[in-house]
Design a protein around this motif. Sequence first.
Motif, PDB file in Angstrom:
ATOM      1  N   MET A   1       3.191   6.026  -2.670  1.00  0.00           N
ATOM      2  CA  MET A   1       4.333   6.934  -2.489  1.00  0.00           C
ATOM      3  C   MET A   1       4.321   8.204  -3.359  1.00  0.00           C
ATOM      4  O   MET A   1       4.513   9.302  -2.830  1.00  0.00           O
ATOM      5  N   PRO A   2       4.071   8.089  -4.670  1.00  0.00           N
ATOM      6  CA  PRO A   2       4.102   9.341  -5.456  1.00  0.00           C
ATOM      7  C   PRO A   2       3.088  10.369  -4.949  1.00  0.00           C
ATOM      8  O   PRO A   2       3.362  11.569  -4.948  1.00  0.00           O
ATOM      9  N   LEU A   3       1.941   9.892  -4.479  1.00  0.00           N
ATOM     10  CA  LEU A   3       0.921  10.835  -3.987  1.00  0.00           C
ATOM     11  C   LEU A   3       1.299  11.363  -2.609  1.00  0.00           C
ATOM     12  O   LEU A   3       1.076  12.538  -2.304  1.00  0.00           O
ATOM     13  N   SER A   4       1.894  10.500  -1.769  1.00  0.00           N
ATOM     14  CA  SER A   4       2.322  10.951  -0.433  1.00  0.00           C
ATOM     15  C   SER A   4       3.355  12.056  -0.597  1.00  0.00           C
ATOM     16  O   SER A   4       3.313  13.070   0.106  1.00  0.00           O
TER      17      SER A   4
ATOM     18  N   TYR B   1       0.843  -1.206   0.000  1.00  0.00           N
ATOM     19  CA  TYR B   1       0.000   0.000   0.000  1.00  0.00           C
ATOM     20  C   TYR B   1       0.876   1.253   0.000  1.00  0.00           C
ATOM     21  O   TYR B   1       0.692   2.165  -0.810  1.00  0.00           O
ATOM     22  N   GLU B   2       1.849   1.277   0.917  1.00  0.00           N
ATOM     23  CA  GLU B   2       2.703   2.477   1.032  1.00  0.00           C
ATOM     24  C   GLU B   2       3.533   2.698  -0.226  1.00  0.00           C
ATOM     25  O   GLU B   2       3.744   3.833  -0.651  1.00  0.00           O
ATOM     26  N   ASN B   3       3.981   1.595  -0.824  1.00  0.00           N
ATOM     27  CA  ASN B   3       4.750   1.725  -2.065  1.00  0.00           C
ATOM     28  C   ASN B   3       3.902   2.338  -3.176  1.00  0.00           C
ATOM     29  O   ASN B   3       4.345   3.228  -3.886  1.00  0.00           O
ATOM     30  N   ILE B   4       2.676   1.836  -3.301  1.00  0.00           N
ATOM     31  CA  ILE B   4       1.804   2.334  -4.375  1.00  0.00           C
ATOM     32  C   ILE B   4       1.458   3.804  -4.134  1.00  0.00           C
ATOM     33  O   ILE B   4       1.415   4.619  -5.060  1.00  0.00           O
TER      34      ILE B   4
ATOM     35  N   SER C   1      -4.229  14.387  -0.136  1.00  0.00           N
ATOM     36  CA  SER C   1      -4.899  14.035   1.121  1.00  0.00           C
ATOM     37  C   SER C   1      -5.000  12.518   1.301  1.00  0.00           C
ATOM     38  O   SER C   1      -5.043  11.763   0.318  1.00  0.00           O
ATOM     39  N   LYS C   2      -5.058  12.102   2.578  1.00  0.00           N
ATOM     40  CA  LYS C   2      -5.093  10.670   2.919  1.00  0.00           C
ATOM     41  C   LYS C   2      -6.285   9.969   2.275  1.00  0.00           C
ATOM     42  O   LYS C   2      -6.177   8.851   1.776  1.00  0.00           O
ATOM     43  N   ASP C   3      -7.439  10.638   2.309  1.00  0.00           N
ATOM     44  CA  ASP C   3      -8.659  10.047   1.753  1.00  0.00           C
ATOM     45  C   ASP C   3      -8.524   9.801   0.261  1.00  0.00           C
ATOM     46  O   ASP C   3      -8.929   8.763  -0.267  1.00  0.00           O
ATOM     47  N   GLU C   4      -7.977  10.795  -0.410  1.00  0.00           N
ATOM     48  CA  GLU C   4      -7.809  10.703  -1.861  1.00  0.00           C
ATOM     49  C   GLU C   4      -6.825   9.569  -2.194  1.00  0.00           C
ATOM     50  O   GLU C   4      -7.048   8.779  -3.119  1.00  0.00           O
ATOM     51  N   ILE C   5      -5.751   9.483  -1.402  1.00  0.00           N
ATOM     52  CA  ILE C   5      -4.755   8.432  -1.621  1.00  0.00           C
ATOM     53  C   ILE C   5      -5.416   7.059  -1.452  1.00  0.00           C
ATOM     54  O   ILE C   5      -5.272   6.167  -2.286  1.00  0.00           O
TER      55      ILE C   5
ATOM     56  N   GLN D   1       5.162  -6.822  -9.545  1.00  0.00           N
ATOM     57  CA  GLN D   1       5.125  -5.993 -10.754  1.00  0.00           C
ATOM     58  C   GLN D   1       3.752  -5.343 -10.906  1.00  0.00           C
ATOM     59  O   GLN D   1       3.639  -4.217 -11.380  1.00  0.00           O
ATOM     60  N   ARG D   2       2.708  -6.031 -10.471  1.00  0.00           N
ATOM     61  CA  ARG D   2       1.375  -5.412 -10.531  1.00  0.00           C
ATOM     62  C   ARG D   2       1.289  -4.219  -9.580  1.00  0.00           C
ATOM     63  O   ARG D   2       0.682  -3.202  -9.900  1.00  0.00           O
ATOM     64  N   ALA D   3       1.944  -4.349  -8.415  1.00  0.00           N
ATOM     65  CA  ALA D   3       1.992  -3.203  -7.487  1.00  0.00           C
ATOM     66  C   ALA D   3       2.780  -2.055  -8.124  1.00  0.00           C
ATOM     67  O   ALA D   3       2.405  -0.882  -8.006  1.00  0.00           O
ATOM     68  N   ALA D   4       3.866  -2.407  -8.819  1.00  0.00           N
ATOM     69  CA  ALA D   4       4.675  -1.366  -9.470  1.00  0.00           C
ATOM     70  C   ALA D   4       3.860  -0.649 -10.555  1.00  0.00           C
ATOM     71  O   ALA D   4       3.997   0.555 -10.760  1.00  0.00           O
ATOM     72  N   ILE D   5       2.985  -1.413 -11.213  1.00  0.00           N
ATOM     73  CA  ILE D   5       2.121  -0.777 -12.222  1.00  0.00           C
ATOM     74  C   ILE D   5       1.138   0.176 -11.539  1.00  0.00           C
ATOM     75  O   ILE D   5       0.908   1.290 -12.000  1.00  0.00           O
ATOM     76  N   CYS D   6       0.574  -0.267 -10.416  1.00  0.00           N
ATOM     77  CA  CYS D   6      -0.345   0.614  -9.661  1.00  0.00           C
ATOM     78  C   CYS D   6       0.386   1.905  -9.306  1.00  0.00           C
ATOM     79  O   CYS D   6      -0.152   2.999  -9.454  1.00  0.00           O
ATOM     80  N   ARG D   7       1.623   1.764  -8.818  1.00  0.00           N
ATOM     81  CA  ARG D   7       2.393   2.957  -8.432  1.00  0.00           C
ATOM     82  C   ARG D   7       2.637   3.852  -9.646  1.00  0.00           C
ATOM     83  O   ARG D   7       2.537   5.079  -9.571  1.00  0.00           O
ATOM     84  N   ALA D   8       2.922   3.215 -10.807  1.00  0.00           N
ATOM     85  CA  ALA D   8       3.169   4.011 -12.023  1.00  0.00           C
ATOM     86  C   ALA D   8       1.907   4.748 -12.470  1.00  0.00           C
ATOM     87  O   ALA D   8       1.981   5.801 -13.091  1.00  0.00           O
ATOM     88  N   LEU D   9       0.726   4.160 -12.146  1.00  0.00           N
ATOM     89  CA  LEU D   9      -0.528   4.741 -12.654  1.00  0.00           C
ATOM     90  C   LEU D   9      -1.200   5.695 -11.666  1.00  0.00           C
ATOM     91  O   LEU D   9      -2.174   6.354 -12.005  1.00  0.00           O
ATOM     92  N   ILE D  10      -0.664   5.768 -10.460  1.00  0.00           N
ATOM     93  CA  ILE D  10      -1.388   6.455  -9.381  1.00  0.00           C
ATOM     94  C   ILE D  10      -1.607   7.938  -9.670  1.00  0.00           C
ATOM     95  O   ILE D  10      -2.568   8.542  -9.211  1.00  0.00           O
ATOM     96  N   ASN D  11      -0.709   8.522 -10.457  1.00  0.00           N
ATOM     97  CA  ASN D  11      -0.857   9.962 -10.756  1.00  0.00           C
ATOM     98  C   ASN D  11      -1.486  10.198 -12.135  1.00  0.00           C
ATOM     99  O   ASN D  11      -1.327  11.279 -12.693  1.00  0.00           O
ATOM    100  N   HIS D  12      -2.160   9.171 -12.692  1.00  0.00           N
ATOM    101  CA  HIS D  12      -2.808   9.278 -13.999  1.00  0.00           C
ATOM    102  C   HIS D  12      -1.843   9.781 -15.079  1.00  0.00           C
ATOM    103  O   HIS D  12      -2.149  10.746 -15.783  1.00  0.00           O
ATOM    104  N   PRO D  13      -0.680   9.160 -15.242  1.00  0.00           N
ATOM    105  CA  PRO D  13       0.260   9.680 -16.246  1.00  0.00           C
ATOM    106  C   PRO D  13      -0.275   9.427 -17.662  1.00  0.00           C
ATOM    107  O   PRO D  13      -1.012   8.456 -17.869  1.00  0.00           O
ATOM    108  N   ARG D  14       0.110  10.290 -18.581  1.00  0.00           N
ATOM    109  CA  ARG D  14      -0.298  10.075 -19.971  1.00  0.00           C
ATOM    110  C   ARG D  14       0.758   9.251 -20.719  1.00  0.00           C
ATOM    111  O   ARG D  14       0.528   8.776 -21.815  1.00  0.00           O
TER     112      ARG D  14
END
Length: 256
Positions: free
Chosen positions: A111-114, A106-109, A119-123, A153-166
Motif C-alpha cells: 500500500m505505501p508504494l501503491s 500482498y496489497e496491504n504490504i 511501478s508494479k514491477d518495483e512493488i 504483525q509480520r505483514a505489518a512489519i513488511c508494510r512498515a519497511l517497504i519504503n526503507h524508512p530510517r
Amino acid sequence: MSETVLETKHLKKVYNYNTPNAFEALHDINFQVFEGDFVAIMGPSGSGKSTFINNISTIDLPTSGKVYINGKEVRRMTSNEIGHFRYENLGFIFQDFNLLDTHTMYENIAMPLSLAHVSKDEIEKRVNELAEQMNITHLLHKYPNECSGGQRQRAAICRALINHPRIIVADEPTGNLDSANSAELMKILEKLNSEEGVTIVMVTHDPLITSYSSRLIYIKDGEIQTVLDREGLSQDDYFQKIVEINSAESRELIQQ
Ligand code: ADP
C-alpha cells in the motif's frame, strides 16, 4: 557521536486547548534520539506515552514547543509535506496491526508504494523480498483475517519497511501477540536495528520487551521521570534494572 534523528524542545501537548476541559498531557519534554538508537518508552497507563509517540512521529502536532525529525521542524511543514516526509522517513507498527481486511496481505504490504505511484514491477520485487525475509511468502494471497496474529504483525512489519524508512515507530507492537510471537518480533526489530542501523522508538508496558532496547525512557504524569541506558549491560542485567524501575514506580502509586 551519532547524528540526532529526532528531537523535541519544550514539547507541550494540551488536549482541548482553550476550553474548560483543557488537559496538559505532556509538559516541557526535551528529548533526543540518535541515529541507530533503539528507545523503549514505558510508564503507567495515562502517563502520556501514546501522546508522546504521536507527537514525535507527525501523527499529532504539539500545542507548543518544537519537534525535529531529521533536522526538519514538523510544525513548519504543510500537511502535504508531512505526508511526503512520513513516507520517506517513517515506518509505523501498531498494536492492532492496522491491516485492511478487504485487501490481501500482498496489497496491504504494497500500500505505501501503491499510494506513492511506484511501478508494479518495483512493488512486486520489494514485497516479495520482504515477505521472504519475514517468512510469509506463502500467505501473500490471503486476507489478514485468514492469518494468525503473529503472521499479521509480520505483514505489518513488511508494510512498515517497504519504503526503507530510517526510523520505525512502534506503539505496543507486541500488545496482541503471545510470548513466542512477541520474542520473534523483538528479534526481528533487534536485527533491523543492529544490522541495518534502523532507529527504533517503541512504546511498551513489558519489561521483557524493553530489554531488547538500548535505552529506556520512563514517562510519568507527562514528564520524563527516568532514563536508563543499557550501555554494556547484558540483556538479563538490563532487564533486572527495568523491572526495578517499574516496580519502584508501581510501589509509589500504591502508597499515594
Ligand atoms: P498512555 O499512552 O500513557 O496510556 P495517553 O498519551 O494515551 O497515555 O494519555 C495521556 C493523558 O491524556 C491521559 O490522561 C488521557 O486521558 C489524555 N488524553 C489522551 N488523548 C486525549 C484526547 N484525545 N482528548 C483528551 N484527553 C486525552
